[in-house]
Design a protein around this motif. Structure first.
Motif, PDB file in Angstrom:
ATOM      1  N   PRO A 294      26.569  38.460  22.866  1.00  0.00           N
ATOM      2  CA  PRO A 294      26.725  37.969  24.230  1.00  0.00           C
ATOM      3  C   PRO A 294      27.533  38.962  25.068  1.00  0.00           C
ATOM      4  CG  PRO A 294      28.167  36.755  22.744  1.00  0.00           C
ATOM      5  CD  PRO A 294      27.345  37.684  21.890  1.00  0.00           C
ATOM      6  N   SER A 295      27.368  38.877  26.372  1.00  0.00           N
ATOM      7  CA  SER A 295      28.117  39.752  27.277  1.00  0.00           C
ATOM      8  C   SER A 295      29.612  39.486  27.115  1.00  0.00           C
ATOM      9  CB  SER A 295      27.689  39.479  28.722  1.00  0.00           C
ATOM     10  OG  SER A 295      28.608  40.068  29.618  1.00  0.00           O
ATOM     11  N   THR A 296      30.404  40.572  27.202  1.00  0.00           N
ATOM     12  CA  THR A 296      31.858  40.419  27.060  1.00  0.00           C
ATOM     13  C   THR A 296      32.526  40.052  28.384  1.00  0.00           C
ATOM     14  OG1 THR A 296      32.040  42.793  27.405  1.00  0.00           O
ATOM     15  CG2 THR A 296      32.090  42.022  25.122  1.00  0.00           C
ATOM     16  N   LEU A 297      31.769  40.168  29.465  1.00  0.00           N
ATOM     17  CA  LEU A 297      32.331  39.950  30.802  1.00  0.00           C
ATOM     18  C   LEU A 297      32.736  38.488  30.998  1.00  0.00           C
ATOM     19  CD1 LEU A 297      32.836  41.460  33.495  1.00  0.00           C
ATOM     20  CD2 LEU A 297      30.598  40.646  34.246  1.00  0.00           C
ATOM     21  N   LYS A 298      34.019  38.272  31.292  1.00  0.00           N
ATOM     22  CA  LYS A 298      34.517  36.904  31.398  1.00  0.00           C
ATOM     23  C   LYS A 298      35.002  36.560  32.804  1.00  0.00           C
ATOM     24  CE  LYS A 298      33.752  35.373  27.319  1.00  0.00           C
ATOM     25  NZ  LYS A 298      32.583  36.245  27.266  1.00  0.00           N
ATOM     26  N   LYS A 299      35.427  37.603  33.542  1.00  0.00           N
ATOM     27  CA  LYS A 299      36.062  37.319  34.827  1.00  0.00           C
ATOM     28  C   LYS A 299      35.685  38.367  35.871  1.00  0.00           C
ATOM     29  CE  LYS A 299      40.550  36.475  36.885  1.00  0.00           C
ATOM     30  NZ  LYS A 299      41.971  36.342  36.678  1.00  0.00           N
ATOM     31  N   VAL A 300      35.215  37.900  37.015  1.00  0.00           N
ATOM     32  CA  VAL A 300      34.884  38.804  38.109  1.00  0.00           C
ATOM     33  C   VAL A 300      35.639  38.356  39.354  1.00  0.00           C
ATOM     34  CG1 VAL A 300      33.038  39.674  39.606  1.00  0.00           C
ATOM     35  CG2 VAL A 300      32.599  39.328  37.163  1.00  0.00           C
ATOM     36  N   SER A 301      36.273  39.319  40.036  1.00  0.00           N
ATOM     37  CA  SER A 301      36.958  39.001  41.290  1.00  0.00           C
ATOM     38  C   SER A 301      36.199  39.615  42.450  1.00  0.00           C
ATOM     39  CB  SER A 301      38.383  39.549  41.276  1.00  0.00           C
ATOM     40  OG  SER A 301      39.073  39.055  40.144  1.00  0.00           O
ATOM     41  N   LEU A 302      35.903  38.787  43.420  1.00  0.00           N
ATOM     42  CA  LEU A 302      35.289  39.290  44.651  1.00  0.00           C
ATOM     43  C   LEU A 302      36.414  39.701  45.576  1.00  0.00           C
ATOM     44  CD1 LEU A 302      32.845  39.712  46.518  1.00  0.00           C
ATOM     45  CD2 LEU A 302      32.985  37.292  47.129  1.00  0.00           C
TER      46      LEU A 302
ATOM     47  N   GLU B 195      34.147  33.262  34.884  1.00  0.00           N
ATOM     48  CA  GLU B 195      34.982  32.850  36.009  1.00  0.00           C
ATOM     49  C   GLU B 195      34.790  33.853  37.151  1.00  0.00           C
ATOM     50  OE1 GLU B 195      39.201  32.719  35.105  1.00  0.00           O
ATOM     51  OE2 GLU B 195      39.646  32.770  37.261  1.00  0.00           O
ATOM     52  N   VAL B 196      34.506  33.363  38.333  1.00  0.00           N
ATOM     53  CA  VAL B 196      34.382  34.244  39.496  1.00  0.00           C
ATOM     54  C   VAL B 196      35.354  33.749  40.560  1.00  0.00           C
ATOM     55  CG1 VAL B 196      32.814  35.344  41.123  1.00  0.00           C
ATOM     56  CG2 VAL B 196      31.909  34.455  38.976  1.00  0.00           C
ATOM     57  N   ASN B 197      36.316  34.582  40.932  1.00  0.00           N
ATOM     58  CA  ASN B 197      37.282  34.171  41.953  1.00  0.00           C
ATOM     59  C   ASN B 197      37.285  35.165  43.121  1.00  0.00           C
ATOM     60  OD1 ASN B 197      38.661  36.365  41.027  1.00  0.00           O
ATOM     61  ND2 ASN B 197      40.323  35.208  40.078  1.00  0.00           N
ATOM     62  N   ALA B 198      38.087  34.865  44.111  1.00  0.00           N
ATOM     63  CA  ALA B 198      38.142  35.742  45.290  1.00  0.00           C
ATOM     64  C   ALA B 198      39.582  36.127  45.561  1.00  0.00           C
ATOM     65  CB  ALA B 198      37.559  35.032  46.501  1.00  0.00           C
ATOM     66  N   LEU B 199      39.786  37.352  46.044  1.00  0.00           N
ATOM     67  CA  LEU B 199      41.121  37.781  46.430  1.00  0.00           C
ATOM     68  C   LEU B 199      41.012  38.761  47.590  1.00  0.00           C
ATOM     69  CD1 LEU B 199      41.433  40.840  45.043  1.00  0.00           C
ATOM     70  CD2 LEU B 199      41.672  39.448  43.002  1.00  0.00           C
ATOM     71  N   VAL B 200      42.125  38.929  48.291  1.00  0.00           N
ATOM     72  CA  VAL B 200      42.157  39.873  49.399  1.00  0.00           C
ATOM     73  C   VAL B 200      42.960  41.084  48.957  1.00  0.00           C
ATOM     74  CG1 VAL B 200      42.926  40.228  51.783  1.00  0.00           C
ATOM     75  CG2 VAL B 200      42.035  38.012  51.073  1.00  0.00           C
ATOM     76  N   GLY B 201      42.436  42.281  49.147  1.00  0.00           N
ATOM     77  CA  GLY B 201      43.214  43.435  48.742  1.00  0.00           C
ATOM     78  C   GLY B 201      42.510  44.758  48.980  1.00  0.00           C
ATOM     79  N   GLN B 202      43.170  45.786  48.565  1.00  0.00           N
ATOM     80  CA  GLN B 202      42.729  47.166  48.710  1.00  0.00           C
ATOM     81  C   GLN B 202      41.883  47.563  47.527  1.00  0.00           C
ATOM     82  OE1 GLN B 202      44.962  50.522  49.215  1.00  0.00           O
ATOM     83  NE2 GLN B 202      44.455  50.301  51.393  1.00  0.00           N
TER      84      GLN B 202
END
Ligand code: BES
Ligand code: MN
Ligand code: ZN
Length: 495
Positions: free
Chosen positions: A149-157, A2-9
């Motif tokens: 398999p890679s453990t990475l499930k979620k990345v936030s841009l 899952e790759v999502n986007a958010l605004v933040g510091q």
């Protein structure tokens, strides 16, 4: 993934790994400045020490960075100049490779400070989602000791501002769909010929259609192809026990009256050469001779998953090319569905023989354009290597659109001419044409052969013999040209 986007510091972001770019502005970029301050000048000291070098594609991983909420900090450096598309893609592919190897489930990525001339945040986001998905690809159904398999499930841009957030989110959805399409194509390509048969491809197409309500699938049998007069296609399957199939997938994402784009993919699930048998060395790689077909299935996967607003038809002629007592022989003459006769001088030039009948069949859909995709000639590998697919077309506008989509997606093509002088090389003393054009300009004469069946519509041919898979230590399917085809289709929406 899952790759999502958010605004933040960045400094206060709680994450297993925070990825930041040390771009061409260096420490002057706002994000780097804030990180440097939060870490009491650590970033600046690392630059002084030479641990952060301002050259393309350097990675520095810091565990438990002081002053930050993140558990790890991965610093990606670019050179001093603005990047071009290819350099950006290489950088993000490298970053994705690093991230998928870490023992983490989630990560936050900031691409602030990376400029690509002429490309916006939404473009960068699409490529990030695509390359992260690609990096997570793993093929090991046949290894006894399973690779993990890679453990990475979620990345936030992480974006610094709200402006453009919606466009970025849409791009991430598209990028993820494209990655899924690419990985589907790679998986089909990597499967061996004893499993990935024409019947297997047909079952995969049916399964895909079953998953999406606006995708339907029809599979023609040899008997039905006989009735249609596909004597050229059927001549290739004469030597094998595996039944040939003609797979037709219809994706209805556009308005009902809109003309479809038709994609035709070569699906030779194993190419032994037939009676014109290939040499033994490296023959295993001819299991990849269905990568055109795989790219059609992959592109339709991506189109359906991203709910592309376009009508697309996929046509896959699929056969196994084998020698045998009933196999077609050099010198045999067959009649294609178009009525044109072909003298088969080499049974190893089989791709064009199945494609020509599929291309005639494509005319039924009153296409807006037809693009065929095929691992067609070894000559294309000699001419362009593995960096660009060969492009040949009877329409300058269509060719231009594909060239542009190639640059945008980094899945590049290079155009070759279709002059009549080349077409003359196909002369046969006994039939309307021969299926080979001699030693010279093999990629062009193969396309000239196909062009004799595509007179009634706008058509382009992609020779992916050099781009569809990697040889050597990293042997494996690449999923190309799914990125190119999806980019092209997305740009057709509304045209
Ligand atoms: N599938 C091959 C093309 C190919 C060869 C792809 C090597 C990737 C690597 C195709 O069916 C073929 O055999 N083409 C012949 C044509 C020739 C007989 C005119 C070739 O390229 O040698
Ligand atoms: Mn062949
Ligand atoms: Zn072939």
């Amino acid at each position: 993934m899952e790759v999502n986007a958010l605004v933040g510091q960045l400094t206060s972001r709680k994450t297993e790994c925070l990825v930041v770019a040390f771009g061409n502005q260096g420490l002057d970029s706002p994000s780097l400045k804030s990180l440097d301050e939060a870490t009491s000048g650590l970033i600046g000291r690392l630059v002084k020490k030479g641990d952060i070098k301002q050259t393309d594609g350097n990675f520095l991983l810091l565990s438990e960075p002081p002053g930050l909420a993140a558990e790890r900090l991965l610093i990606v450096t670019t050179g001093k100049d603005n990047l071009n598309e290819q350099a950006f893609l290489n950088l993000v592919a490298g970053l994705s490779g690093q991230l998928t190897k870490l023992p983490i489930k989630s990560a936050c990525v900031s691409l602030e400070g990376i400029e690509v001339s002429g490309r916006d945040d939404a473009w960068q986001a699409q490529q990030l989602a695509r390359l992260l998905g690609e990096a997570a690809y793993l093929f090991n159904p046949f290894k006894s000791a399973e690779k993990k398999p890679s453990t990475l499930k979620k990345v936030s841009l992480v974006l610094p501002y709200r402006k453009g957030l919606e466009a970025v989110k849409t791009s991430l959805v598209c990028g993820t769909a494209i990655a899924n399409g690419i990985n589907h194509a790679r998986e089909l390509g990597d499967l061996p010929g004893n499993i990935c048969t024409p019947s297997y491809l047909a079952s995969q197409a049916r399964a895909l259609a079953g998953k999406h309500p606006n995708l339907s699938c029809k599979v023609l049998t040899e008997k039905q192809m006989q009735t249609l007069g596909m004597g050229s296609l059927l001549s290739v399957t004469a030597g094998t026990e595996q039944p040939a199939k003609l797979i037709v997938l219809e994706y209805k994402g556009g308005k009902s009256g809109d003309k479809p784009v038709v994609l035709v993919g070569k699906g030779v699930t194993f190419d032994s050469g037939g009676i014109s048998l290939k040499p033994g060395a490296g023959m295993d790689e001819m299991k990849y001779d269905m990568c055109g077909a795989a790219s059609v299935l992959g592109t339709l996967t991506a189109a359906a998953e991203s709910q592309l607003a376009l009508n697309v038809v996929g046509i896959i002629p699929t056969v196994e090319n084998m020698p045998g007592g009933r196999a077609t022989k050099p010198g045999d003459i067959v009649t294609s569905m178009s009525g044109q006769t072909i003298e088969i001088l080499n049974t190893d030039a089989e791709g064009r023989l199945i494609l020509c009948d599929a291309l005639t069949y494509a005319g039924r859909f009153k296409p807006a354009a037809v693009v065929d995709i095929a691992t067609l000639t070894g000559a294309c590998v000699t001419a362009l290597g593995s960096h660009a697919s060969g492009l040949l077309s009877n329409d300058d506008e269509l060719a231009g659109q594909l060239e542009a989509a190639g640059t945008t997606s980094g899945d590049r093509v290079w155009r070759l001419p279709l002059w009549t002088e080349y077409d003359k090389q196909l002369k046969s003393n006994f039939a309307d044409m021969a299926n080979i054009g001699g030693r010279e300009a093999g990629t062009i004469t193969a396309a000239c052969f196909l062009s004799r069946f595509t007179k009634n519509y706008r058509w382009a041919h992609l020779d992916i013999a050099g781009t569809a898979w990697n040889s050597g230590a990293n042997k494996g399917a690449t999923g190309r040209p799914v990125p190119l085809l999806m980019q092209f289709l997305m740009e057709q929406v509304g045209k």
